[in-house]
Motif scaffolding. Structure first.
Motif, PDB file in Angstrom:
ATOM      1  N   GLU A  17       0.830  -1.203   0.000  1.00 17.96           N
ATOM      2  CA  GLU A  17       0.000   0.000   0.000  1.00 17.96           C
ATOM      3  C   GLU A  17       0.868   1.258   0.000  1.00 17.96           C
ATOM      4  OE1 GLU A  17      -3.011  -0.050   3.088  1.00 17.96           O
ATOM      5  OE2 GLU A  17      -3.382  -2.174   2.714  1.00 17.96           O
ATOM      6  N   VAL A  18       1.928   1.241   0.795  1.00 25.33           N
ATOM      7  CA  VAL A  18       2.840   2.388   0.854  1.00 25.33           C
ATOM      8  C   VAL A  18       3.554   2.552  -0.486  1.00 25.33           C
ATOM      9  CG1 VAL A  18       4.926   3.324   1.926  1.00 25.33           C
ATOM     10  CG2 VAL A  18       3.145   2.296   3.351  1.00 25.33           C
ATOM     11  N   ALA A  19       4.044   1.461  -1.053  1.00 28.27           N
ATOM     12  CA  ALA A  19       4.741   1.530  -2.341  1.00 28.27           C
ATOM     13  C   ALA A  19       3.811   2.066  -3.430  1.00 28.27           C
ATOM     14  CB  ALA A  19       5.273   0.155  -2.723  1.00 28.27           C
ATOM     15  N   THR A  20       2.562   1.641  -3.433  1.00 31.83           N
ATOM     16  CA  THR A  20       1.593   2.122  -4.414  1.00 31.83           C
ATOM     17  C   THR A  20       1.307   3.606  -4.216  1.00 31.83           C
ATOM     18  OG1 THR A  20       0.588  -0.066  -4.610  1.00 31.83           O
ATOM     19  CG2 THR A  20      -0.754   1.811  -5.306  1.00 31.83           C
ATOM     20  N   ALA A  21       1.127   4.035  -2.971  1.00 28.75           N
ATOM     21  CA  ALA A  21       0.876   5.451  -2.686  1.00 28.75           C
ATOM     22  C   ALA A  21       2.064   6.307  -3.107  1.00 28.75           C
ATOM     23  CB  ALA A  21       0.573   5.638  -1.202  1.00 28.75           C
ATOM     24  N   LEU A  22       3.260   5.803  -2.873  1.00 30.60           N
ATOM     25  CA  LEU A  22       4.475   6.522  -3.260  1.00 30.60           C
ATOM     26  C   LEU A  22       4.565   6.635  -4.788  1.00 30.60           C
ATOM     27  CD1 LEU A  22       6.982   7.825  -2.015  1.00 30.60           C
ATOM     28  CD2 LEU A  22       8.080   5.578  -2.055  1.00 30.60           C
ATOM     29  N   ALA A  23       4.263   5.558  -5.481  1.00 28.14           N
ATOM     30  CA  ALA A  23       4.278   5.579  -6.949  1.00 28.14           C
ATOM     31  C   ALA A  23       3.194   6.509  -7.487  1.00 28.14           C
ATOM     32  CB  ALA A  23       4.092   4.169  -7.494  1.00 28.14           C
ATOM     33  N   ALA A  28       8.968   9.979  -6.426  1.00 23.22           N
ATOM     34  CA  ALA A  28      10.205   9.185  -6.390  1.00 23.22           C
ATOM     35  C   ALA A  28      10.576   8.768  -7.802  1.00 23.22           C
ATOM     36  CB  ALA A  28      10.021   7.949  -5.513  1.00 23.22           C
ATOM     37  N   SER A  29      11.884   8.758  -8.083  1.00 24.12           N
ATOM     38  CA  SER A  29      12.313   8.318  -9.413  1.00 24.12           C
ATOM     39  C   SER A  29      12.403   6.797  -9.505  1.00 24.12           C
ATOM     40  CB  SER A  29      13.653   8.947  -9.785  1.00 24.12           C
ATOM     41  OG  SER A  29      14.671   8.517  -8.915  1.00 24.12           O
ATOM     42  N   GLU A  30      12.677   6.143  -8.368  1.00 27.27           N
ATOM     43  CA  GLU A  30      12.745   4.680  -8.324  1.00 27.27           C
ATOM     44  C   GLU A  30      12.260   4.218  -6.957  1.00 27.27           C
ATOM     45  OE1 GLU A  30      16.587   3.079  -9.684  1.00 27.27           O
ATOM     46  OE2 GLU A  30      16.992   5.070 -10.520  1.00 27.27           O
ATOM     47  N   ILE A  31      11.578   3.069  -6.925  1.00 23.85           N
ATOM     48  CA  ILE A  31      11.056   2.504  -5.679  1.00 23.85           C
ATOM     49  C   ILE A  31      11.355   1.009  -5.687  1.00 23.85           C
ATOM     50  CG2 ILE A  31       8.997   2.141  -4.254  1.00 23.85           C
ATOM     51  CD1 ILE A  31       7.708   4.475  -5.931  1.00 23.85           C
ATOM     52  N   TYR A  32      11.982   0.530  -4.613  1.00 26.71           N
ATOM     53  CA  TYR A  32      12.349  -0.885  -4.503  1.00 26.71           C
ATOM     54  C   TYR A  32      11.832  -1.465  -3.195  1.00 26.71           C
ATOM     55  CZ  TYR A  32      15.791   0.343  -8.075  1.00 26.71           C
ATOM     56  OH  TYR A  32      16.403   0.791  -9.215  1.00 26.71           O
ATOM     57  N   TYR A  38      14.323  -2.135   6.928  1.00 25.03           N
ATOM     58  CA  TYR A  38      13.392  -1.290   6.192  1.00 25.03           C
ATOM     59  C   TYR A  38      12.755  -2.092   5.066  1.00 25.03           C
ATOM     60  CZ  TYR A  38      15.342   2.520   8.857  1.00 25.03           C
ATOM     61  OH  TYR A  38      15.727   3.323   9.899  1.00 25.03           O
ATOM     62  N   ASP A  39      11.563  -1.684   4.653  1.00 22.64           N
ATOM     63  CA  ASP A  39      10.784  -2.436   3.665  1.00 22.64           C
ATOM     64  C   ASP A  39      10.881  -1.874   2.252  1.00 22.64           C
ATOM     65  OD1 ASP A  39       9.542  -4.153   5.718  1.00 22.64           O
ATOM     66  OD2 ASP A  39       8.611  -2.271   6.356  1.00 22.64           O
ATOM     67  N   ILE A  40      11.149  -0.572   2.143  1.00 24.71           N
ATOM     68  CA  ILE A  40      11.182   0.103   0.842  1.00 24.71           C
ATOM     69  C   ILE A  40      12.404   1.013   0.784  1.00 24.71           C
ATOM     70  CG2 ILE A  40      10.004   1.802  -0.625  1.00 24.71           C
ATOM     71  CD1 ILE A  40       7.350   0.809   0.574  1.00 24.71           C
ATOM     72  N   LEU A  41      13.014   1.079  -0.392  1.00 29.47           N
ATOM     73  CA  LEU A  41      14.078   2.041  -0.668  1.00 29.47           C
ATOM     74  C   LEU A  41      13.608   2.877  -1.851  1.00 29.47           C
ATOM     75  CD1 LEU A  41      16.997   3.126  -0.277  1.00 29.47           C
ATOM     76  CD2 LEU A  41      17.707   1.426  -1.968  1.00 29.47           C
ATOM     77  N   ALA A  42      13.531   4.193  -1.654  1.00 21.89           N
ATOM     78  CA  ALA A  42      13.075   5.084  -2.715  1.00 21.89           C
ATOM     79  C   ALA A  42      14.153   6.111  -3.029  1.00 21.89           C
ATOM     80  CB  ALA A  42      11.781   5.788  -2.300  1.00 21.89           C
ATOM     81  N   LYS A  43      14.317   6.388  -4.312  1.00 23.02           N
ATOM     82  CA  LYS A  43      15.310   7.366  -4.778  1.00 23.02           C
ATOM     83  C   LYS A  43      14.583   8.632  -5.214  1.00 23.02           C
ATOM     84  CE  LYS A  43      19.050   7.801  -8.188  1.00 23.02           C
ATOM     85  NZ  LYS A  43      19.738   7.089  -9.273  1.00 23.02           N
TER      86      LYS A  43
END
Length: 78
Positions: A17-23, A28-32, A38-43
């Motif tokens: 849900e967090v990754a989708t909201a971030l996208a 963010a230019s990249e989301i992993y 930690y669960d997500i790394l965002a650039k």
């Protein structure tokens, strides 16, 4: 241009849900997804005139489902 990474710890069961909201926010230019503390790394890339601390506090940490963040500011890419 400032480049930095934010490691995001999500509340249990909220990583996707967090990754989708971030996208969806298109900030963010990249989301992993990651394993470990930690669960997500965002650039991110931000103009020099903007403050990274305010950006993270207002645009990233306010997304629902985030428990904690760790910001890594970079200097030079090789």
């Amino acid at each position: 241009m400032q480049t930095f990474f934010v490691q995001i710890k999500c509340k249990l069961g909220k990583t996707y849900e967090v990754a989708t909201a971030l996208a969806d926010a298109e900030i963010a230019s990249e989301i992993y997804s990651t394993a470990g503390h930690y669960d997500i790394l965002a650039k991110f890339h931000l103009d020099d005139a903007h403050d990274i601390g305010h950006f993270v506090g207002e645009k990233v940490q306010t997304l629902p489902g985030i428990q904690d963040t760790l910001t890594v500011i970079t200097f030079k890419a090789f």
